[in-house]
Structures are given as C-alpha cells and as structure tokens.
Scaffold this motif. Structure first.
Motif, short mmCIF file in Angstrom:
data_model
loop_
_atom_site.label_atom_id
_atom_site.label_comp_id
_atom_site.label_asym_id
_atom_site.label_seq_id
_atom_site.Cartn_x
_atom_site.Cartn_y
_atom_site.Cartn_z
N ALA A 157 0.85 -1.19 0.00
CA ALA A 157 0.00 0.00 0.00
C ALA A 157 0.89 1.24 0.00
CB ALA A 157 -0.91 0.01 1.22
N LEU A 158 0.57 2.19 -0.88
CA LEU A 158 1.32 3.44 -0.95
C LEU A 158 0.36 4.60 -0.70
CD1 LEU A 158 4.05 4.81 -1.52
CD2 LEU A 158 3.36 4.96 -3.93
N TRP A 159 0.66 5.37 0.33
CA TRP A 159 -0.19 6.48 0.74
C TRP A 159 0.47 7.81 0.41
CZ3 TRP A 159 -4.93 5.32 2.94
CH2 TRP A 159 -5.12 4.00 3.36
N ALA A 216 6.05 16.39 12.02
CA ALA A 216 4.99 15.94 12.93
C ALA A 216 3.77 15.42 12.17
CB ALA A 216 4.59 17.10 13.85
N ALA A 217 3.37 16.10 11.10
CA ALA A 217 2.20 15.67 10.35
C ALA A 217 2.46 14.34 9.64
CB ALA A 217 1.80 16.74 9.33
N THR A 218 3.66 14.17 9.11
CA THR A 218 4.00 12.91 8.47
C THR A 218 4.03 11.78 9.49
OG1 THR A 218 5.32 14.06 6.78
CG2 THR A 218 5.73 11.70 7.09
N ARG A 219 4.58 12.05 10.64
CA ARG A 219 4.66 11.02 11.68
C ARG A 219 3.26 10.65 12.18
NH1 ARG A 219 9.11 7.79 12.74
NH2 ARG A 219 8.86 6.88 14.81
N ALA A 220 2.39 11.65 12.32
CA ALA A 220 1.02 11.36 12.76
C ALA A 220 0.28 10.53 11.72
CB ALA A 220 0.28 12.67 13.03
N ALA A 221 0.49 10.85 10.43
CA ALA A 221 -0.14 10.07 9.37
C ALA A 221 0.39 8.64 9.36
CB ALA A 221 0.10 10.74 8.01
N LEU A 222 1.69 8.47 9.59
CA LEU A 222 2.27 7.13 9.66
C LEU A 222 1.63 6.33 10.78
CD1 LEU A 222 4.40 4.99 8.90
CD2 LEU A 222 5.96 6.14 10.50
N ARG A 223 1.47 6.95 11.93
CA ARG A 223 0.83 6.24 13.05
C ARG A 223 -0.61 5.85 12.71
NH1 ARG A 223 2.57 6.02 18.19
NH2 ARG A 223 4.69 6.74 18.61
N ALA A 275 4.50 -7.56 14.10
CA ALA A 275 5.75 -6.83 14.31
C ALA A 275 6.62 -6.81 13.06
CB ALA A 275 6.51 -7.44 15.48
N GLN A 276 6.30 -7.67 12.09
CA GLN A 276 7.12 -7.77 10.89
C GLN A 276 6.59 -6.89 9.74
OE1 GLN A 276 7.61 -11.92 9.88
NE2 GLN A 276 7.84 -12.50 12.03
N VAL A 277 5.57 -6.10 10.00
CA VAL A 277 5.07 -5.20 8.97
C VAL A 277 6.19 -4.26 8.54
CG1 VAL A 277 3.49 -3.29 8.51
CG2 VAL A 277 2.68 -5.29 9.74
N SER A 278 6.42 -4.19 7.22
CA SER A 278 7.46 -3.30 6.70
C SER A 278 6.82 -1.97 6.30
CB SER A 278 8.13 -3.94 5.48
OG SER A 278 9.09 -3.06 4.91
N PHE A 279 7.50 -0.90 6.62
CA PHE A 279 6.99 0.43 6.25
C PHE A 279 8.16 1.36 6.01
CE2 PHE A 279 7.39 0.29 10.83
CZ PHE A 279 7.99 1.48 11.16
N ASN A 280 7.89 2.41 5.25
CA ASN A 280 8.91 3.40 4.97
C ASN A 280 8.25 4.72 4.63
OD1 ASN A 280 11.48 4.31 2.79
ND2 ASN A 280 11.88 3.70 4.88
N VAL A 281 8.93 5.81 4.92
CA VAL A 281 8.36 7.15 4.76
C VAL A 281 9.38 8.05 4.06
CG1 VAL A 281 7.59 9.22 5.98
CG2 VAL A 281 6.90 6.96 6.79
#
Length: 232
Positions: A19-21, A59-66, A100-106
């Motif tokens: 998924a790409l947001w 902060a906005a990017t981090r909140a969206a990631l959460r 816990a193995q979900v991969s993510f990147n920002v």
C-alpha cells in the motif's frame, strides 16, 4: 489542519500486498491533526526544528504514519512503539508474531509525503521535488555508475535533471527497502539502474533477494519511487 492520507492506486505498478499512501501537508498551518498520537520523544523532536514548516512536515508525516500503521495492525495510533534495526531502519516494536514484521517506509519533500506499507515484503520509498537546477552535477560522480553518467551526458539538456532524479529516487528507495540507507561511502554507485527492467539484485552477501522499483509520477512537481522485495 486536516492531514489527510490518500491511498494511491497501484494500476499494476506494484504488488497488491503493498500500500502506498500520499500525504499532502499544509506547512502554513499551526495545528497538526494527530498531534496527540505522537510520543513524547516525537513531540520533543518536532519542537527542535527551527523552521515552522520543518516542524509541521515532520509531525504531520509522523502522525499520518501512526494512523496508517494503526489501521494496518489493529492498534490505536498512540499506542504504537518503534524500534531501529542495527542499520537504523524503523520497525514496529512490542507486537506479537507477524504484526511486528510489517514493513513500512516514509519519505517527504516540500508539501508532500509518501508512506509505503506491506505485511509480506520489504518496502522503501523516496520523493524529491522536480527542479531544473538541483545541483546534481556536483554529486553525479558519487551517485551514478559510469554507464549512468554516460546516459546522462547523452540526454538532452532539459531532461538531464529529471533523469538524474529518477536514478537518485530509485537508489534511495532500493537502499531503504534493503534497510541499509546511504550512509556508506560509494553505496549509491554500487546500484545500477535499469530503466527498462526496473530490477535491482542486491550484491551484498547479507542482502539476499531481488528488488524491483517503480517511479511515481502522480504528484505534480515531484518524482517518487517505490521499491519492493520480490522474494516473499
């Protein structure tokens, strides 16, 4: 500020389990939706930015990631905890089994951020603004292979910067998907960008597997790249 995140359609460009947001950022706003979900450490880090735009961007990017990860693993956004791998790649912490193995990147640039998430394969993402004078000539020797430099020199002048940014974003995304980053000297020159096959085979003994990448042209004035592991 209302920070929305929009799921970009794959249209066959990447696997269905990735998924790409896209997160548009209102850098002039004094309020950040999701601020209350940030940890104390994240708020302290945001406060250290001297420029308001940089503070909002982080902060906005981090909140969206959460928010995205909370929906993915079925946990409240504020409860998520993060850890770093030995090479500095963030990962979810304190969750059982495969969660816990979900991969993510920002990645973020200007007023835009991209968030890549997958439950089954490693992912990496990068986004850069498209400009005609990005100073790429000063770093081309550190980033590109001899073949890539030859192709750049053979490219019509106005298109050289755009082509270099494609090389740059692809290499950034691939290295982030591998979990290595670009800190090591010469690591970018080790990757050869094949614009036709869009495939990169890791050449380190501890980096097994084949990585593919696709460029993202959905955001006006920006070029992005999403990389994903094919061995899963």
């Amino acid at each position: 500020m209302s920070t929305t995140h929009t799921l970009l359609p794959a249209h066959g460009r990447w696997p269905a389990d990735v998924a790409l947001w896209h997160v548009p950022l209102d850098l002039a706003s004094g309020q950040i939706e999701g601020w209350s979900t940030l940890s104390a450490q994240e708020r302290e880090r945001a406060a250290r930015y001297r420029q308001d735009a940089d503070r909002v961007r982080f902060a906005a990017t981090r909140a969206a990631l959460r928010a995205v990860l909370g929906d993915c693993v079925g946990e409240p956004a504020h409860s998520l905890r993060f850890d770093l791998s030995a090479r500095g790649k963030p990962a979810l912490a304190g969750l059982p089994g495969r969660l816990a193995q979900v991969s993510f990147n920002v990645s973020h640039a200007g007023a835009h951020a991209l968030i890549a998430v997958s439950r089954t394969r490693g992912v990496g993402v990068d986004i850069e603004p498209v400009t005609q004078d990005s100073g790429w000539q000063d770093i081309v020797g550190e980033v590109c292979t001899a073949r890539e430099r030859s192709l750049l020199h053979a490219t019509a002048g106005p298109q050289q910067s755009a082509r270099f940014l494609r090389y740059w974003t692809a290499k950034e995304a691939v290295l982030k998907a591998r979990g290595t980053g670009i800190a090591e000297d010469g690591v970018l020159r080790e990757l050869e960008i094949d614009e036709e096959r869009r495939e990169c085979r890791a050449n380190h003994a501890d980096d097994a597997g084949v990585l593919r990448y696709t460029w993202i042209d959905d955001i006006a004035g920006h070029i992005g790249c999403l990389a994903f592991n094919m061995d899963c």
